[in-house]
Design an enzyme around this catalytic site. Structure first.
Site, PDB file in Angstrom:
ATOM      1  N   GLY A  65     -26.980  -8.886  57.425  1.00 21.59           N
ATOM      2  CA  GLY A  65     -26.795  -8.606  55.994  1.00 21.59           C
ATOM      3  C   GLY A  65     -25.476  -9.199  55.526  1.00 21.59           C
ATOM      4  N   ARG A 116     -32.324 -13.778  58.498  1.00 20.72           N
ATOM      5  CA  ARG A 116     -32.863 -13.031  59.640  1.00 20.72           C
ATOM      6  C   ARG A 116     -33.597 -14.085  60.461  1.00 20.72           C
ATOM      7  NH1 ARG A 116     -30.330  -8.143  58.619  1.00 20.72           N
ATOM      8  NH2 ARG A 116     -30.562  -7.678  56.434  1.00 20.72           N
ATOM      9  N   SER A 144     -26.572  -8.518  64.790  1.00 22.12           N
ATOM     10  CA  SER A 144     -26.060  -9.856  65.102  1.00 22.12           C
ATOM     11  C   SER A 144     -25.201  -9.834  66.360  1.00 22.12           C
ATOM     12  CB  SER A 144     -25.207 -10.372  63.948  1.00 22.12           C
ATOM     13  OG  SER A 144     -25.936 -10.301  62.767  1.00 22.12           O
ATOM     14  N   ASP A 199     -21.992  -1.309  55.654  1.00 22.91           N
ATOM     15  CA  ASP A 199     -22.256   0.094  56.015  1.00 22.91           C
ATOM     16  C   ASP A 199     -21.145   0.749  56.821  1.00 22.91           C
ATOM     17  OD1 ASP A 199     -24.706  -0.133  54.883  1.00 22.91           O
ATOM     18  OD2 ASP A 199     -25.754  -0.580  56.747  1.00 22.91           O
ATOM     19  N   ARG A 250      11.779  10.143  37.820  1.00 22.22           N
ATOM     20  CA  ARG A 250      12.678   9.537  38.812  1.00 22.22           C
ATOM     21  C   ARG A 250      13.866  10.430  39.156  1.00 22.22           C
ATOM     22  NH1 ARG A 250      11.931   4.231  39.763  1.00 22.22           N
ATOM     23  NH2 ARG A 250      10.533   3.183  38.337  1.00 22.22           N
ATOM     24  N   ASN A 308       7.390   0.630  50.236  1.00 22.69           N
ATOM     25  CA  ASN A 308       8.708   0.414  50.851  1.00 22.69           C
ATOM     26  C   ASN A 308       9.321   1.710  51.387  1.00 22.69           C
ATOM     27  OD1 ASN A 308       9.046   1.574  48.363  1.00 22.69           O
ATOM     28  ND2 ASN A 308      10.887   0.433  47.825  1.00 22.69           N
ATOM     29  N   ARG A 366      -2.974 -27.524  38.157  1.00 23.51           N
ATOM     30  CA  ARG A 366      -1.999 -26.649  37.532  1.00 23.51           C
ATOM     31  C   ARG A 366      -1.495 -25.654  38.589  1.00 23.51           C
ATOM     32  NH1 ARG A 366      -3.256 -23.676  31.955  1.00 23.51           N
ATOM     33  NH2 ARG A 366      -2.741 -25.702  31.106  1.00 23.51           N
TER      34      ARG A 366
HETATM   35  P1  ADP Z   1     -27.082  -7.062  61.152  1.00 23.74           P
HETATM   36  O1  ADP Z   1     -26.317  -8.045  61.990  1.00 23.74           O
HETATM   37  O2  ADP Z   1     -26.534  -6.958  59.778  1.00 23.74           O
HETATM   38  O3  ADP Z   1     -27.221  -5.751  61.856  1.00 23.74           O
HETATM   39  P2  ADP Z   1     -29.867  -7.760  61.823  1.00 23.74           P
HETATM   40  O4  ADP Z   1     -30.098  -6.533  62.618  1.00 23.74           O
HETATM   41  O5  ADP Z   1     -30.937  -8.191  60.908  1.00 23.74           O
HETATM   42  O6  ADP Z   1     -28.545  -7.664  60.924  1.00 23.74           O
HETATM   43  O7  ADP Z   1     -29.569  -8.940  62.844  1.00 23.74           O
HETATM   44  C1  ADP Z   1     -29.336 -10.246  62.383  1.00 23.74           C
HETATM   45  C2  ADP Z   1     -29.929 -11.253  63.334  1.00 23.74           C
HETATM   46  O8  ADP Z   1     -29.357 -11.084  64.642  1.00 23.74           O
HETATM   47  C3  ADP Z   1     -31.429 -11.108  63.559  1.00 23.74           C
HETATM   48  O9  ADP Z   1     -32.188 -11.742  62.556  1.00 23.74           O
HETATM   49  C4  ADP Z   1     -31.614 -11.774  64.906  1.00 23.74           C
HETATM   50  O10 ADP Z   1     -31.663 -13.182  64.765  1.00 23.74           O
HETATM   51  C5  ADP Z   1     -30.326 -11.401  65.643  1.00 23.74           C
HETATM   52  N1  ADP Z   1     -30.590 -10.215  66.480  1.00 23.74           N
HETATM   53  C6  ADP Z   1     -30.575  -8.924  66.117  1.00 23.74           C
HETATM   54  N2  ADP Z   1     -30.899  -8.126  67.155  1.00 23.74           N
HETATM   55  C7  ADP Z   1     -31.137  -8.929  68.193  1.00 23.74           C
HETATM   56  C8  ADP Z   1     -31.546  -8.727  69.544  1.00 23.74           C
HETATM   57  N3  ADP Z   1     -31.761  -7.503  70.029  1.00 23.74           N
HETATM   58  N4  ADP Z   1     -31.698  -9.803  70.324  1.00 23.74           N
HETATM   59  C9  ADP Z   1     -31.471 -11.048  69.856  1.00 23.74           C
HETATM   60  N5  ADP Z   1     -31.110 -11.308  68.604  1.00 23.74           N
HETATM   61  C10 ADP Z   1     -30.951 -10.279  67.765  1.00 23.74           C
END
Ligand code: ADP
Length: 781
Positions: free
Chosen positions: A25, A88, A121, A166, A481, A542, A576
């Protein structure tokens, strides 16, 4: 060097090709990460590669992996979302996809990967790390690459950064984007607040957070919401009755509105979803309130990052590059975290594991464990929220002998968060049975008291008086003050007259000075032999004893907004330079942090001063960068100058010098935002920290409730300053701080923790260092 066998040769020495991607996200601040990684990599002699569209770019390769130059990330700090895209990617979840990703990295010669993303991710990153050796073997065995080609890539360095609105990752206090999202939510709730109040309505506001209630909870703390629902801490079994009773109590006390914040993932103890409609029906049917639902949706993701996210993403990006350069084959894969005020490296595997454990604990209905697994700060905020929201909590009430009369007083200039802190202190006092007393208009107000008039300057405060103060800027009780030494005798007399047992002071360096005076006067005036605590609140940040004063974040946001607007106005005229004068007294904190947040070309501080050579160097740098600029970048350049950085080189003088030296090739203007910097509505960070630190101060004062005067005097902590120092919240004794940490003349701490960040601002803006230039004319050697 030309690619050998389709794989570029490794860069000489420890230099790396560093890939940077954003994934999952999108979150405000991700662009700041990319900017910092790209520029820091280049500054360290490495190459930077942008991997576009998250893991999709890694799997597809080709045009989605591009080398990034210094100018490619110009102006990115203020942009929301992610400019290198995110997607994704289902393919990366499968091994063949990851095999392709490994090949693409090697083909581009990339031997380090910085990933900014959420829990998913980073889980993906962890899997790639885990499988790396196996993937290389497979690439060789199926003849996609040969052994010589994969040999230099045996150790892929991965560094994680958490980008997520989040704040759902364990082992870090804040994720990149969460405070921007919180700002957006609070902005919306503040808007709804006024209409709710006008019509005496109830609003159920749904915020993001499928598995994590951070946004909901913090929005509750920042706005003084009546009830909060979140996934990891479902309400008690009889929540329906509990919520209705609480709301009706608040209404009976005179509250005209009801705000309930509900996280997307809100659920009951049996894991049944609690939908906003259910809450609305209860409020409408049981209490007869005109109730509406507002779902905030994607506005929570968008927009320009707040000052904190710009700082966090920049400092974490810098740290990520450093982590790549420090890595040895044995170094565990790090994720860059922040604990209180300190950027730290934690284990990526541990962070991912701890985050998954929270989810598992929730699934297993083990909510206490889920809360425990979140960071300590989260639990503290939750308890603070409960303590400062509910009005009638008999179990929190102290015995009569422990109850105190607590004076609350504001000193110095107003700062964002002063009212939130006061509201929290009052609510805390009421729930414990203490008597909160507001001293209006500081120490002079106290001395001018009228104890015979009902509205004198010393007043007991009721819940309803402060109920609406959570989001109010300025100082509702008035600040001044004036210091106690203007009339010690009268001050002491009033302390006795109103029978103060403890004093809570909120303010900046004046407040600090006031506390110091009261401490030294203790020997002459027994009335001062009571516990006193100071919560630092000043835009200048400060105050000795803390690295963060409430109000400073609000100020930075105001300044960042101002500078963004100015820079945009420059885009029409190109070429500028704006010289912007910041407040901050003799502390360059505000100038430096604003410089970090907007990517200022140079920052002039009182600590460093301004010299003719420095100016010559900077003007020459401006001249060179405008000479290179073919007009492709419309962005203007900004220089920030603290108001007291130099007596001679005033803001206007500097702007004029630049104009003179530019010889018509570019323009220069000065701008002074002045009191805009005090900010209107306090930022959520100032609000939530004000609440948390105020409650801590109250708890600290409470420790002295049953102590004798002699015991109080003997204990140096009985007069103290609360502060955030590094990774900790600490109380510092006034006595020690005065003698060891205070530069009285310059009205600032002797050791300012942020000073080292100035070098980072300079590196990221490409400002030449003195040693890189010719002494006299400022030209590069
Ligand atoms: P976030 O990183 O915001 O939690 P996601 O859960 O959608 O978002 O994960 C983003 C991307 O990371 C996914 O589309 C996928 O490519 C990769 N990913 C997530 N979980 C896994 C996993 N268990 N194994 C491999 N790749 C993953």
């Amino acid at each position: 060097m030309p690619p050998a066998n389709g794989v570029p040769a490794a860069l000489p020495g420890k230099k790396r090709r560093i890939g940077v991607m954003t994934s999952g996200g999108d979150a405000p601040g991700m662009n700041g990460c990319v900017r910092a990684v790209v520029r820091m990599s280049i500054a360290r002699g490495c190459e930077a590669y942008g991997i576009y569209e998250g893991y999709e770019g890694l799997v597809q390769g080709g045009k989605l992996i591009k080398q990034m130059k210094w100018s490619d990330v110009r102006g990115w700090l203020s942009e929301g979302g992610t400019l290198i895209g995110t997607a994704r990617c289902a393919a990366f979840r499968e091994r063949p996809g990851r095999l392709q990703a490994a090949k693409n990295l090697i083909v581009h010669g990339i031997d380090a990967l910085v990933i900014c993303g959420g829990d998913g991710s980073l889980t993906g990153a962890d899997i790639l790390r885990d499988e790396w050796q196996g993937l290389l073997k497979e690439l060789v065995s199926n003849k996609e690459l040969n052994q010589d080609q994969v040999e230099p890539f045996k150790h892929l360095n991965i560094v994680g950064m958490v980008g997520s609105i989040d704040n759902d990752m364990s082992l870090t206090d804040a994720t990149i984007g969460c405070y921007s999202s919180l700002s957006r939510i609070c902005e919306m709730v503040d808007v709804i607040d006024s209409t709710a109040s006008s019509h005496q309505r109830a609003f159920v506001i749904e915020v993001m957070g499928r598995h994590c209630g951070w946004l909901a909870l913090m929005a509750g703390v920042s706005t003084g919401a009546d009830f909060v629902f979140m996934p990891e801490k479902p309400p008690s079994e009889n929540w329906e009755a509990q919520m209705c009773s609480l709301v009706s109590k608040h209404r009976k006390l005179g509250k005209r509105k009801t705000i309930v914040i509900i996280a997307e993932g809100a659920q009951d103890r049996s894991l049944n979803k609690i939908p906003p409609t259910k809450v609305k029906d209860l409020l409408s049917n049981e209490l007869g309130l005109d109730t509406r639902i507002t779902t905030l949706g994607h506005v929570q993701r968008g927009g320009s990052p707040c000052a904190y996210d710009r700082q966090l993403s920049t400092l974490q990006g810098v740290e990520a590059v450093q982590a790549v350069l420090d890595a040895t084959p044995e170094t565990p894969t790090p994720v860059i975290s922040v604990i209180e005020n300190k950027i730290v490296r934690k284990g990526l595997i541990e962070a991912v594991k701890a985050t998954h454990e929270v989810t598992n604990a929730i699934k297993a209905k083990n909510f206490d464990r889920a809360m425990l697994l979140r960071d300590a700060e989260f639990v503290e905020y939750y308890n603070t929220y409960l303590m400062t929201t509910a009005t009638d909590q008999p179990r929190l009430r102290l015995n009569k002998e422990k109850q105190m009369r607590v004076a609350i007083i504001h000193v110095g200039a107003p700062a964002g968060g002063m009212n939130s802190a006061t509201r929290a202190a009052v609510a805390y006092c009421l729930s414990r049975g203490h008597t909160p007393i507001a001293v209006h208009n500081g120490f002079p107000g106290l001395c001018r008291h009228h104890d015979d008039k009902p509205l004198g300057s010393v007043r007991e405060v009721k819940w309803l008086d402060v109920e609406g103060w959570a989001s109010k800027g300025g100082s509702e009780i008035g600040t001044n003050r004036g210091l106690p030494d203007e009339d010690f005798a009268q001050t002491a007399k009033c302390f006795e007259l109103y029978n103060f047992n403890a004093v809570f002071i909120i303010g900046g360096f004046e407040a600090y000075t006031a506390l110091s005076q009261l401490r030294t006067a203790r020997s002459d005036y027994p009335a001062f032999e009571i516990p006193m605590a100071l919560l630092p609140a000043t835009i200048s940040n400060n105050v000795p004893g803390t690295e963060y004063s409430i109000g400073s974040d609000t100020c930075l946001n105001a300044l960042v907004g101002y500078c963004d607007a100015i820079r945009q106005s420059a885009s029409a005229s190109r070429r500028r330079v704006f010289v912007v004068e910041t407040q901050g007294g003799k502390s360059g904190y505000v100038a430096t942090m604003a410089g970090l947040s907007i990517g200022a070309m140079a920052v002039y501080t009182p600590e460093e001063g301004i010299g003719i050579r420095m100016l010559a160097r900077d003007i020459e740098h401006l001249r060179q960068s405008f000479a290179k600029d073919k007009g492709e970048s419309g962005a203007g350049k900004l220089i920030l100058r603290n108001e007291l950085a130099s007596k001679v080189y005033t803001t206007e003088v500097i702007a004029n010098m630049i104009a003179e030296e530019a010889k018509g090739r570019f323009e220069s203007r000065s701008a002074i935002p002045g009191h805009v910097q005090q900010g209107g509505t306090p930022s959520p960070m100032d609000r939530v920290r004000a609440v948390r630190l105020a409650v801590k101060c109250m708890q600290h004062l409470e420790e002295y409730a049953e102590k004798s005067r002699d015991e109080v005097v003997a204990d140096k902590m009985s007069m103290s300053v609360i502060g955030i120092k590094g990774a900790k919240v600490v109380f510092g004794s006034m006595k020690d701080l005065e003698s060891t940490e205070t530069d009285w003349k310059a009205r600032r701490p002797k050791d300012e923790s942020w000073l080292k960040l100035k070098a980072t601002v300079d590196i990221l803006s490409g400002r030449p260092k003195p040693e890189d230039c010719c002494e006299n004319c400022g030209k590069a050697k």
